[in-house]
Design a protein around this motif. Structure first.
Motif, PDB file in Angstrom:
ATOM      1  N   LEU A  28      -5.952  -2.992   0.961  1.00 55.23           N
ATOM      2  CA  LEU A  28      -5.397  -1.672   0.663  1.00 55.23           C
ATOM      3  C   LEU A  28      -6.209  -0.540   1.280  1.00 55.23           C
ATOM      4  N   LEU A  29      -7.485  -0.784   1.587  1.00 53.93           N
ATOM      5  CA  LEU A  29      -8.363   0.320   1.986  1.00 53.93           C
ATOM      6  C   LEU A  29      -7.992   0.969   3.326  1.00 53.93           C
ATOM      7  N   PRO A  30      -7.838   0.228   4.430  1.00 57.87           N
ATOM      8  CA  PRO A  30      -7.527   0.913   5.695  1.00 57.87           C
ATOM      9  C   PRO A  30      -6.211   1.694   5.686  1.00 57.87           C
ATOM     10  N   PRO A  31      -5.064   1.097   5.270  1.00 57.99           N
ATOM     11  CA  PRO A  31      -3.826   1.881   5.331  1.00 57.99           C
ATOM     12  C   PRO A  31      -3.828   3.069   4.379  1.00 57.99           C
ATOM     13  N   THR A  32      -4.367   2.881   3.160  1.00 54.89           N
ATOM     14  CA  THR A  32      -4.385   3.983   2.204  1.00 54.89           C
ATOM     15  C   THR A  32      -5.305   5.093   2.678  1.00 54.89           C
ATOM     16  N   GLY A  33      -6.481   4.728   3.208  1.00 56.63           N
ATOM     17  CA  GLY A  33      -7.413   5.735   3.691  1.00 56.63           C
ATOM     18  C   GLY A  33      -6.869   6.507   4.879  1.00 56.63           C
ATOM     19  N   GLN A  34      -6.224   5.817   5.830  1.00 56.40           N
ATOM     20  CA  GLN A  34      -5.675   6.495   7.004  1.00 56.40           C
ATOM     21  C   GLN A  34      -4.539   7.436   6.623  1.00 56.40           C
ATOM     22  N   ALA A  35      -3.643   6.975   5.759  1.00 53.76           N
ATOM     23  CA  ALA A  35      -2.527   7.823   5.343  1.00 53.76           C
ATOM     24  C   ALA A  35      -3.031   9.041   4.570  1.00 53.76           C
ATOM     25  N   LEU A  36      -4.011   8.843   3.712  1.00 49.53           N
ATOM     26  CA  LEU A  36      -4.576   9.948   2.940  1.00 49.53           C
ATOM     27  C   LEU A  36      -5.232  10.965   3.866  1.00 49.53           C
ATOM     28  N   LEU A  37      -5.976  10.488   4.840  1.00 50.41           N
ATOM     29  CA  LEU A  37      -6.645  11.386   5.783  1.00 50.41           C
ATOM     30  C   LEU A  37      -5.623  12.152   6.623  1.00 50.41           C
ATOM     31  N   PRO A  87      -0.840  14.596  -4.354  1.00 52.54           N
ATOM     32  CA  PRO A  87       0.088  14.203  -5.416  1.00 52.54           C
ATOM     33  C   PRO A  87       0.978  13.058  -4.993  1.00 52.54           C
ATOM     34  N   PRO A  88       1.423  12.249  -5.958  1.00 48.42           N
ATOM     35  CA  PRO A  88       2.374  11.173  -5.639  1.00 48.42           C
ATOM     36  C   PRO A  88       3.669  11.743  -5.094  1.00 48.42           C
ATOM     37  N   SER A  89       4.477  10.870  -4.509  1.00 46.50           N
ATOM     38  CA  SER A  89       5.759  11.294  -3.964  1.00 46.50           C
ATOM     39  C   SER A  89       6.652  11.818  -5.086  1.00 46.50           C
ATOM     40  N   SER A  90       7.360  12.913  -4.793  1.00 48.39           N
ATOM     41  CA  SER A  90       8.254  13.495  -5.792  1.00 48.39           C
ATOM     42  C   SER A  90       9.463  12.598  -6.045  1.00 48.39           C
ATOM     43  N   LYS A  91       9.765  11.744  -5.056  1.00 45.58           N
ATOM     44  CA  LYS A  91      10.883  10.817  -5.200  1.00 45.58           C
ATOM     45  C   LYS A  91      10.347   9.450  -5.612  1.00 45.58           C
ATOM     46  N   GLN A  92      10.348   9.165  -6.891  1.00 43.46           N
ATOM     47  CA  GLN A  92       9.845   7.905  -7.402  1.00 43.46           C
ATOM     48  C   GLN A  92      10.879   6.800  -7.194  1.00 43.46           C
ATOM     49  N   GLU A 113       7.255  12.346   8.691  1.00 50.33           N
ATOM     50  CA  GLU A 113       7.215  13.296   7.595  1.00 50.33           C
ATOM     51  C   GLU A 113       6.111  12.909   6.613  1.00 50.33           C
ATOM     52  N   PRO A 114       5.440  13.904   6.000  1.00 53.61           N
ATOM     53  CA  PRO A 114       4.306  13.603   5.102  1.00 53.61           C
ATOM     54  C   PRO A 114       4.630  12.588   4.022  1.00 53.61           C
ATOM     55  N   GLN A 115       5.838  12.649   3.472  1.00 54.22           N
ATOM     56  CA  GLN A 115       6.172  11.729   2.389  1.00 54.22           C
ATOM     57  C   GLN A 115       6.315  10.287   2.873  1.00 54.22           C
ATOM     58  N   HIS A 116       6.466  10.089   4.206  1.00 55.50           N
ATOM     59  CA  HIS A 116       6.601   8.736   4.754  1.00 55.50           C
ATOM     60  C   HIS A 116       5.289   8.199   5.310  1.00 55.50           C
ATOM     61  N   LEU A 117       4.221   8.990   5.264  1.00 53.88           N
ATOM     62  CA  LEU A 117       2.953   8.565   5.852  1.00 53.88           C
ATOM     63  C   LEU A 117       2.397   7.280   5.239  1.00 53.88           C
ATOM     64  N   PRO A 118       2.373   7.144   3.896  1.00 55.25           N
ATOM     65  CA  PRO A 118       1.808   5.902   3.340  1.00 55.25           C
ATOM     66  C   PRO A 118       2.516   4.639   3.838  1.00 55.25           C
ATOM     67  N   ARG A 119       3.840   4.678   3.896  1.00 54.56           N
ATOM     68  CA  ARG A 119       4.567   3.476   4.328  1.00 54.56           C
ATOM     69  C   ARG A 119       4.393   3.239   5.829  1.00 54.56           C
ATOM     70  N   SER A 153       0.816  -1.216   0.000  1.00 55.81           N
ATOM     71  CA  SER A 153       0.000   0.000   0.000  1.00 55.81           C
ATOM     72  C   SER A 153       0.849   1.265   0.000  1.00 55.81           C
ATOM     73  N   GLY A 154       1.948   1.269   0.754  1.00 57.62           N
ATOM     74  CA  GLY A 154       2.793   2.455   0.823  1.00 57.62           C
ATOM     75  C   GLY A 154       3.420   2.800  -0.511  1.00 57.62           C
ATOM     76  N   TRP A 155       3.992   1.783  -1.191  1.00 53.21           N
ATOM     77  CA  TRP A 155       4.621   2.047  -2.485  1.00 53.21           C
ATOM     78  C   TRP A 155       3.588   2.509  -3.510  1.00 53.21           C
ATOM     79  N   LEU A 156       2.421   1.884  -3.531  1.00 52.01           N
ATOM     80  CA  LEU A 156       1.382   2.266  -4.484  1.00 52.01           C
ATOM     81  C   LEU A 156       0.939   3.714  -4.278  1.00 52.01           C
ATOM     82  N   ALA A 157       0.764   4.129  -3.011  1.00 52.85           N
ATOM     83  CA  ALA A 157       0.355   5.511  -2.737  1.00 52.85           C
ATOM     84  C   ALA A 157       1.448   6.491  -3.138  1.00 52.85           C
ATOM     85  N   ASP A 158       2.710   6.127  -2.894  1.00 49.36           N
ATOM     86  CA  ASP A 158       3.820   6.988  -3.312  1.00 49.36           C
ATOM     87  C   ASP A 158       3.883   7.119  -4.829  1.00 49.36           C
TER      88      ASP A 158
END
Length: 467
Positions: free
Chosen positions: A122-131, A197-202, A392-398, A73-78
């Motif tokens: 994928l729903l709980p981690p992606t939704g929590q990180a997005l929120l 937006p996706p992570s700037s560091k792909q 940090e915001p960019q690490h939230l999905p993971r 889920s973290g990599w997909l959100a990034d």
């Protein structure tokens, strides 16, 4: 603070409850569906002419698919952005739900449950990180205190909803009920949930890590279910292979120069290590008790599945009441105070069940469950707030994927462990059913004490505020 900044903050504050409600719909569908089928095992076995042990894979397959999906889920959100991944996960979950309702055999239903679990994982981690990303550190505590109560209610609501549906309509509605909820969630999300937006560091996808972590977890959980079933050789092979693959993943994660699927170093950074332990044990305690009590009500007291689920309602009521308190205090009270108090309440609410063999009255059970539910609400939200407000915001999905994975694995391992203990207690000579369950609940108490030890390492200070 400028007038424009204040206006933007006010708009976020006004829109957050609506965004939280929309994203909670996804978590609600995924977590309730993990337990809704538990009351329909015998119905599905009769429908497809399968044995109970075969049809049990309808639940196990969903759980294994969830465990497989969460680490990615973290990599997909990034890579693709949180909202886009969340919408795609809802679509996959709805596709799996529709296919489950169309299943023509036990094998087809099991396969379709895998599809459903991949989306649901994928729903709980992606939704929590997005929120958390939308809310920002200053507002995370309040919204997470609302979102975190849903996974605690799902073990209670799943059997209730499943029993009610089976009493009124056909088994297909166990899955069709997701369709209108999911469609509404997608339409509302497209309109009201802002795109992040996706992570700037792909980074490239960690293929080796994915080949070790997700299958390793799935094989480990599968091996533990075989332990609970009393099949020694498959259990030994599954547990050994799963642990070996997870050890390989840790070595890979520490040595690789690329971004691993789940960075083992995350758990060495305070306060994530202590938070992880608290969530693992919380998952084991919540799902373990939800496994033990309905089984005791049905085998020890002869109640139906729906009646057994209904008796768990006080735990859900306590969780809702606790979440209201946490929502009002989470930004004012030290997180360690809330978590330690919550664990103490869980212990107080668990000890009465160690006396089941002494004829525990129904009112005592209901009161103990309400206290447990109240305590559970005081753990999940503060722990997630600690992590989300300090990452940090960019690490939230993971980070969100790691926390949800640990909670899921904790629930799976805890349930399997308690099933093994219960089986051993029931097999002991001159031991009646109530005594076997009472002795097993002492293990739940031990899990609570272990969680308390981990909680003492949580920060004393409140989460930092951002402007």
């Amino acid at each position: 603070m400028s007038k424009n900044t204040a206006t933007a903050g006010d708009q976020v504050d006004r829109g957050l409850p609506r965004i939280a409600f929309i994203l909670v719909l996804g978590t609600f569908m995924a977590t309730v569906d993990a337990t809704i089928v538990s009351v329909a095992i015998h119905t599905l076995a009769d429908e497809f002419g399968a044995s109970v042990s075969e049809i049990q894979w309808v639940s196990t397959a969903y759980l294994l698919a969830v465990v497989t999906a969460v680490p990615a889920s973290g990599w997909l959100a990034d890579r693709f952005g949180g909202r886009r991944v969340w919408l795609a996960a809802v679509a996959v979950f709805l596709l799996g739900s529709a296919l489950c309702a169309l299943a023509w055999s036990a094998a087809s239903l099991i396969v379709f449950r895998v599809v459903q679990g991949l989306g649901g994982g994928l729903l709980p981690p992606t939704g929590q990180a997005l929120l958390a990303r939308i809310a920002g550190p200053a507002r995370t505590g309040r919204v997470i205190s609302i979102v975190a109560v849903v996974p605690m209610l799902s073990p209670v609501l799943g059997p209730l909803v499943g029993g009610a549906l089976l009493g009124a309509v056909s088994w297909q509605w166990l899955f069709l009920v997701n369709l209108p909820i999911g469609v509404v969630a997608v339409l509302l999300a497209r309109r009201y949930v802002p795109a992040v937006p996706p992570s700037s560091k792909q980074t490239a996808f960690d293929v080796r890590g994915a080949a070790l972590l997700s299958p390793g977890l799935a094989v480990l959980v599968l091996g533990l279910t075989e332990v609970a079933a009393g099949r020694a050789l498959p259990a030994a092979l599954g547990v050994s292979a799963g642990l070996a693959m997870l050890a390989g993943f840790i070595v890979h994660g520490l040595r690789t120069r690329r971004t691993p699927l789940l960075d083992p170093r995350l758990f060495t950074r305070p306060p994530l290590g202590a938070a992880a332990l608290a969530l693992v044990v919380l998952g084991a305690s919540v799902f373990g008790t939800t496994f033990l009590l309905p089984l005791y009500f049905q085998t020890g007291q002869g109640l139906s599945a729906f009646q057994a689920g209904l008796l768990l309602a006080p735990q859900g009521i306590g969780a809702v009441a606790g979440s209201v308190l946490v929502n009002r205090t989470i930004d004012a009270v030290a997180p360690r105070t809330l978590v330690v108090t919550g664990i103490a309440l869980i212990l107080v609410g668990t000890v009465p069940f160690t006396q089941l063999d002494h004829g525990l009255p129904d009112i005592a059970m209901a009161s103990a469950l309400a206290v447990r539910g109240f305590g559970m609400a005081m753990i999940g939200a503060p722990v997630m707030n600690i992590v989300y407000s300090r990452v940090e915001p960019q690490h939230l999905p993971r980070a969100s994927g790691a926390l949800n994975l640990l909670n899921t694995v904790g629930g799976s391992v805890g349930t399997a462990t308690l099933a093994v203990v219960l089986q051993d207690q029931l097999a002991s000579q001159h031991r009646d059913v109530a005594e076997a369950y009472a002795n097993t609940f002492w293990w739940v108490v031990a899990l609570g004490l272990l969680a308390a030890a981990g909680a003492t390492r949580l920060p004393r200070a409140r989460a930092p505020k951002s402007p």
